[in-house]
Motif scaffolding. Structure first.
Motif, PDB file in Angstrom:
ATOM      1  N   SER A 152     -45.743 -17.480 -24.972  1.00  0.00           N
ATOM      2  CA  SER A 152     -45.897 -16.536 -23.854  1.00  0.00           C
ATOM      3  C   SER A 152     -45.817 -15.099 -24.341  1.00  0.00           C
ATOM      4  O   SER A 152     -46.576 -14.225 -23.884  1.00  0.00           O
ATOM      5  CB  SER A 152     -44.816 -16.793 -22.799  1.00  0.00           C
ATOM      6  N   CYS A 199     -40.294 -12.878 -18.699  1.00  0.00           N
ATOM      7  CA  CYS A 199     -40.382 -14.240 -19.241  1.00  0.00           C
ATOM      8  C   CYS A 199     -39.032 -14.690 -19.784  1.00  0.00           C
ATOM      9  O   CYS A 199     -38.576 -15.811 -19.506  1.00  0.00           O
ATOM     10  CB  CYS A 199     -41.456 -14.276 -20.322  1.00  0.00           C
ATOM     11  N   GLN A 220     -43.928 -10.216 -13.014  1.00  0.00           N
ATOM     12  CA  GLN A 220     -45.108 -10.520 -13.826  1.00  0.00           C
ATOM     13  C   GLN A 220     -46.386 -10.371 -13.003  1.00  0.00           C
ATOM     14  O   GLN A 220     -47.401  -9.858 -13.496  1.00  0.00           O
ATOM     15  CB  GLN A 220     -45.005 -11.938 -14.386  1.00  0.00           C
ATOM     16  N   LEU A 254     -49.835 -17.361 -18.904  1.00  0.00           N
ATOM     17  CA  LEU A 254     -48.673 -17.475 -19.786  1.00  0.00           C
ATOM     18  C   LEU A 254     -48.108 -18.892 -19.712  1.00  0.00           C
ATOM     19  O   LEU A 254     -47.909 -19.433 -18.616  1.00  0.00           O
ATOM     20  CB  LEU A 254     -47.597 -16.470 -19.389  1.00  0.00           C
ATOM     21  N   SER A 299     -45.160 -19.845 -19.968  1.00  0.00           N
ATOM     22  CA  SER A 299     -43.880 -19.830 -19.254  1.00  0.00           C
ATOM     23  C   SER A 299     -44.048 -19.958 -17.755  1.00  0.00           C
ATOM     24  O   SER A 299     -43.047 -20.077 -17.031  1.00  0.00           O
ATOM     25  CB  SER A 299     -43.111 -18.538 -19.578  1.00  0.00           C
TER      26      SER A 299
END
Length: 376
Positions: free
Chosen positions: A22, A42, A68, A78, A80
């Motif tokens: 990520s 993250c 995010q 990502l 994550s």
């Protein structure tokens, strides 16, 4: 609140492969400060995963993904992002108060809208249909929420079974203690009643001292044997109960009546009908009923008292009637209320499905009637 080891391990297992990937994607996707914000959000989300059973941990994860989403619509690429459905599942399964479905569906809508309207997504050539993306994200959220509820139901069922097991163990312990208390009372009360009666008679008959002492010795020895059998169950694994021998039953009535007569109480025994097999429990109860009735007569009946024992083997049950004629001394103790012996006797009879009636006759005698069903 300290995190559980299993949750910390889960956070590490998920974080070791997902966090580096990520961070790499975040640095390559957006420049400068925005990459730092993505990386920080993250890391916060993965750290909160170690406390996944708490509601605040889910809210932290949701806040991290909100940051995010504000930074870029590319946050969905990502790796994550997998933390969010895991947080929804954990909150639904463990948190006491948590709105994972509402927050998750709202997040799915925001993520789909942000992904569809972000220029960086369009520039990267990533343009799935917004409605399709919103439906996919909502399906993931609903699936995670449903699995969490299923896990919560499982945990609640396990807790219920454990609570029932604890209650059953407590009831079994209380019943066993009551059983041992009844056994100890019956054994000690009868033996002491015989010993006291013998000692009282010995004061007025010194010529019979040897005979009386022999009776006291025999009664004490029998009481010790019965007490070993009563408390042997407390010595788990020692085999003490087995060594003490089987519990007494109707086969032991002749010895019981002999000891009672030796204590100075005449007992007339009347048996009617053909004996039927009794269960081990009912056989012991029959013996204890007779023993308690004779003990009460020895303890409370006046001088010159006598007792009558009737065993009637009817078609459906054994009927035991034990009465005495000792009115004056019995009347003097009538106001003392029921003792532990009578309460224990009633409990014993009830446990084997029988009935018990205890009453005082007008002439002053005391009568115990018990009905014990046969083994079926």
């Amino acid at each position: 609140m300290r995190p559980r080891r299993a949750d910390v391990l889960l956070a590490l297992v998920a974080g070791v492969p997902l966090v580096p990937l990520s961070l790499t994607v975040a640095v390559l996707s957006v420049p400068g400060t925005r990459a730092v914000l993505l990386a920080g959000a993250c890391l916060v989300a993965h750290a909160a995963l170690a406390y996944r059973r708490a509601m605040w941990a889910f809210l932290v994860v949701a806040g991290a993904f909100a940051v995010q989403a504000a930074v870029t619509g590319l946050f969905l690429v990502l790796p994550s992002a997998l933390v969010f459905p895991l947080a929804v599942y954990s909150c639904a399964a463990h948190a006491r108060r948590c709105p994972p479905l509402a927050v998750g569906l709202a997040g799915a809508g925001v993520a789909a809208a942000r992904f569809a309207t972000d220029s960086s997504v369009e520039a990267a050539g990533l343009g799935p249909d917004p409605w399709l993306l919103a439906g996919l994200l909502a399906a993931v959220v609903v699936a995670a929420w449903g699995l969490g509820l299923y896990r919560r139901t499982q945990l609640a069922h396990v807790d219920l079974l454990r609570e029932r097991a604890r209650e059953a163990a407590a009831r079994a312990t209380a019943e066993e203690r009551a059983r041992i208390a009844r056994e100890m009372h019956d054994v000690v009360a009868h033996a002491l009643a015989v010993i006291v009666a013998q000692a009282r008679g010995g004061r007025f008959a010194p010529a019979r001292a040897e005979e009386i002492l022999a009776t006291i010795e025999e009664t004490g020895r029998a009481a010790l044997t019965d007490m070993r059998a009563a408390v042997g169950v407390l010595r788990a694994g020692s085999g003490a109960a087995a060594e003490a021998g089987p519990p007494p039953g109707l086969a032991g009535l002749p010895d019981l009546l002999a000891r009672t007569r030796g204590a100075g109480l005449p007992v007339e025994e009347v048996v009617r009908g053909t004996p039927h097999p009794l269960g081990p429990g009912a056989d012991l109860v029959a013996y204890r009923v007779v023993q308690e009735a004779l003990t009460n007569t020895l303890r409370h009946a006046g001088p010159g008292a006598r007792s009558t024992l009737r065993l009637e083997w009817a078609d459906d049950a054994l009927r035991i009637t034990a009465g005495d004629a000792g009115g004056r001394a019995r009347a003097a103790t009538r106001g003392n209320g029921p003792g532990n012996g009578l309460a224990g006797m009633r409990e014993r009879v009830t446990e084997v499905g029988g009935t018990l009636d205890v009453r005082t006759e007008e002439a002053g005698g005391f009568v115990v009637e018990a009905r014990l069903p046969y083994r079926t």
